[in-house]
Design an enzyme around this catalytic site. Structure first.
Site, PDB file in Angstrom:
ATOM      1  N   THR A   1       2.947  -6.095   2.310  1.00 34.59           N
ATOM      2  CA  THR A   1       3.229  -4.529   3.694  1.00 34.59           C
ATOM      3  C   THR A   1       1.820  -4.122   3.942  1.00 34.59           C
ATOM      4  OG1 THR A   1       4.398  -3.515   1.327  1.00 34.59           O
ATOM      5  CG2 THR A   1       5.759  -5.621   2.636  1.00 34.59           C
TER       6      THR A   1
ATOM      7  N   GLN B   1       7.398  11.456  11.054  1.00 38.09           N
ATOM      8  CA  GLN B   1       7.512  10.301  11.446  1.00 38.09           C
ATOM      9  C   GLN B   1       8.293  11.191  13.012  1.00 38.09           C
ATOM     10  OE1 GLN B   1       7.492   6.918  12.148  1.00 38.09           O
ATOM     11  NE2 GLN B   1       6.863   6.411  10.201  1.00 38.09           N
TER      12      GLN B   1
ATOM     13  N   ASN C   1      -2.476   2.874   3.776  1.00 32.54           N
ATOM     14  CA  ASN C   1      -1.514   3.894   4.074  1.00 32.54           C
ATOM     15  C   ASN C   1      -2.565   5.935   3.550  1.00 32.54           C
ATOM     16  OD1 ASN C   1      -0.152   3.489   5.893  1.00 32.54           O
ATOM     17  ND2 ASN C   1       1.153   2.717   3.881  1.00 32.54           N
TER      18      ASN C   1
ATOM     19  N   ASP D   1       0.778  -0.953   0.126  1.00 36.21           N
ATOM     20  CA  ASP D   1       0.450   0.118   0.051  1.00 36.21           C
ATOM     21  C   ASP D   1       0.640   1.130   0.053  1.00 36.21           C
ATOM     22  OD1 ASP D   1       1.100  -0.591   3.127  1.00 36.21           O
ATOM     23  OD2 ASP D   1      -0.303   0.623   3.245  1.00 36.21           O
TER      24      ASP D   1
ATOM     25  N   PHE E   1      -0.469  -1.057  12.493  1.00 37.30           N
ATOM     26  CA  PHE E   1      -1.517   0.505  11.304  1.00 37.30           C
ATOM     27  C   PHE E   1      -1.986  -0.954  10.379  1.00 37.30           C
ATOM     28  CE2 PHE E   1      -2.397   1.058   6.967  1.00 37.30           C
ATOM     29  CZ  PHE E   1      -3.449   2.382   7.744  1.00 37.30           C
ATOM     30  N   ASN E   2      -1.531  -1.686   9.737  1.00 36.42           N
ATOM     31  CA  ASN E   2      -1.479  -2.838   8.315  1.00 36.42           C
ATOM     32  C   ASN E   2      -2.794  -4.110   9.181  1.00 36.42           C
ATOM     33  OD1 ASN E   2       0.070  -2.354   6.675  1.00 36.42           O
ATOM     34  ND2 ASN E   2       1.874  -3.348   6.816  1.00 36.42           N
TER      35      ASN E   2
ATOM     36  N   ASP F   1       6.613   0.946   1.909  1.00 37.18           N
ATOM     37  CA  ASP F   1       6.638  -0.026   0.788  1.00 37.18           C
ATOM     38  C   ASP F   1       7.263   0.248   0.011  1.00 37.18           C
ATOM     39  OD1 ASP F   1       3.388  -1.037   1.458  1.00 37.18           O
ATOM     40  OD2 ASP F   1       4.185   0.963   2.466  1.00 37.18           O
TER      41      ASP F   1
ATOM     42  N   HIS G   1       9.927   0.015   7.815  1.00 34.55           N
ATOM     43  CA  HIS G   1       9.266  -0.921   8.560  1.00 34.55           C
ATOM     44  C   HIS G   1       9.341  -2.104   7.604  1.00 34.55           C
ATOM     45  CE1 HIS G   1       7.291   1.147  11.549  1.00 34.55           C
ATOM     46  NE2 HIS G   1       6.978   1.727  10.934  1.00 34.55           N
ATOM     47  N   ASP G   2       8.172  -1.905   5.990  1.00 35.16           N
ATOM     48  CA  ASP G   2       8.081  -2.712   5.589  1.00 35.16           C
ATOM     49  C   ASP G   2       9.935  -3.205   4.417  1.00 35.16           C
ATOM     50  OD1 ASP G   2       5.809  -2.013   5.373  1.00 35.16           O
ATOM     51  OD2 ASP G   2       5.430  -1.149   4.251  1.00 35.16           O
TER      52      ASP G   2
HETATM   53  C1  BDR Z   1       3.181  -0.407   8.426  1.00 34.28           C
HETATM   54  O1  BDR Z   1       2.544   0.347   8.099  1.00 34.28           O
HETATM   55  C2  BDR Z   1       2.356   1.832   7.148  1.00 34.28           C
HETATM   56  O2  BDR Z   1       2.458   2.946   7.332  1.00 34.28           O
HETATM   57  C3  BDR Z   1       3.290   1.027   6.506  1.00 34.28           C
HETATM   58  O3  BDR Z   1       3.367   0.897   5.282  1.00 34.28           O
HETATM   59  C4  BDR Z   1       4.025   0.393   7.077  1.00 34.28           C
HETATM   60  O4  BDR Z   1       3.682  -1.339   6.441  1.00 34.28           O
HETATM   61  C5  BDR Z   1       3.775   0.129   9.937  1.00 34.28           C
HETATM   62  O5  BDR Z   1       3.063   0.086  10.736  1.00 34.28           O
HETATM   63 CA    CA Z   2       3.114  -0.726   4.254  1.00 31.27          CA
END
Ligand code: BDR
Ligand code: CA
Length: 314
Positions: free
Chosen positions: A124, A227, A40, A11, A165-166, A16, A239-240
């Site tokens: 992701t 951030q 996202n 996303d 989040f995911n 990503d 993260h991804d």
């Molecule tokens: C995840 O949430 C999204 O904002 C990022 O792309 C990542 O996949 C982190 O919590």
């Molecule tokens: Ca993501």
């Protein structure tokens, strides 16, 4: 060399985008397709972002748009982190790369059914597309070699105290995937929050000096600012790409098998990945959960991945 076949469901999303960069030119991986989901940002934005990134990096990988919202709950987006486009920061040239006409869920079903059971599905973003595919065509279940996801957390969330989040964005979908019985690697916040992209890392990648490292820098400039504003960190957690890096280098993460269940019922902890670290429940493990990461090794993988774009394509 045997290349590991992967499908990336994402996303984009700044992190990503970096996952796409690492996957598309990695000689040990064969990226069969990029699937896109709402997360996202809206699907309209995330599918355009995926095409923009692939066009920029010159990767001839098909992009399939998938689900525009979660299975059950209302849609949530992460505009505070990724901006109104989902990929704020870089200025992309006119977009010529086209979207495939096939729906991402149909692409996934078709590709898995035709396979020898040797495809790893990397997610992701919210797990909606994969869960929908599992529901629509259960015969794909046995065909999935492994699911590698960025999502969840043994400890704290990043949207609520409990949820990442995911998973929060489509907890019912995550629950379907975690109950599929397939091997799962869960790359959660416990490790991705250690992969902080400090200014010196951005400078290091910028020194590579090719168009893909320039895109990395433009993305990180925006990502690290948001951030810092939201979490107060000097570097944004990347993260991804940890998912892809863990496939490139199996020594990168320390994994611990655990029983993991997604909370889809409670009000406060909805979307929490309940990881039975100590084995209280005496239930079989359902996922290999990442508990540690070799951070310098990770940045070496990212640097090597970006440098590949300075080389002639094999
Ligand atoms: C995840 O949430 C999204 O904002 C990022 O792309 C990542 O996949 C982190 O919590
Ligand atoms: Ca993501």
């Amino acid at each position: 060399m045997d290349r590991r076949k992967i499908i990336l469901d994402c996303d984009p999303g700044h992190d990503d985008a970096v996952a796409i960069m690492l996957a598309a030119r990695e000689p040990s991986l064969e990226l069969l397709g990029v699937m896109v989901v709402a997360g996202n940002q809206t699907l309209e934005n995330t599918q355009r972002n995926a095409r923009n990134v692939l066009q920029w990096i010159g990767a001839d990988v098909p992009v399939y748009a998938g689900c525009s919202g979660p299975m059950v709950r209302d849609k949530v987006i992460a505009g505070d982190i990724h901006g109104s486009t989902g990929l704020d920061g870089p200025v992309f040239p006119p977009l010529h790369k086209e979207l495939e006409p096939e729906h991402a869920v149909q692409f996934l079903i078709r590709t898995l059914l035709d396979s020898q059971g040797d495809i790893t599905v990397v997610t992701t973003g919210p797990m909606t597309n994969l869960a929908m595919a599992l529901r629509l065509e259960p015969r794909i279940t046995e065909k999935i070699a492994r699911i590698v996801l960025m999502g969840g957390s043994i400890t704290n969330g990043n949207v609520t105290p409990a949820a990442e989040f995911n998973i929060l964005a489509d907890a019912e979908a995550a629950s379907v995937c975690f109950r599929s019985g397939r091997p799962i690697t869960m790359v959660g916040l416990d490790v991705t929050r250690k992969a902080l992209c400090y200014p010196e890392i951005v400078e290091r990648m910028g020194r590579i000096g090719n168009p893909v490292s320039e895109l990395f820098v433009a993305l990180m400039d925006h990502f690290c600012k948001t951030q810092k504003a939201i979490f107060g960190w000097e570097g944004g957690p990347l993260h991804d790409p940890v998912t892809i890096a863990s496939l490139i280098d199996p020594q990168l993460l320390t994994l611990k098998p655990m029983n993991v269940q997604i909370d889809i019922r409670s009000a406060q902890s909805y979307g929490r990945t309940n990881c039975d670290f100590y084995g209280y429940l005496r239930l079989p493990p359902t996922a290999d959960v990442a508990v540690d990461i070799d951070v310098p090794r990770f940045w070496d993988i990212v640097e090597r991945g970006l440098r590949r774009y300075s080389e002639e394509q094999a």
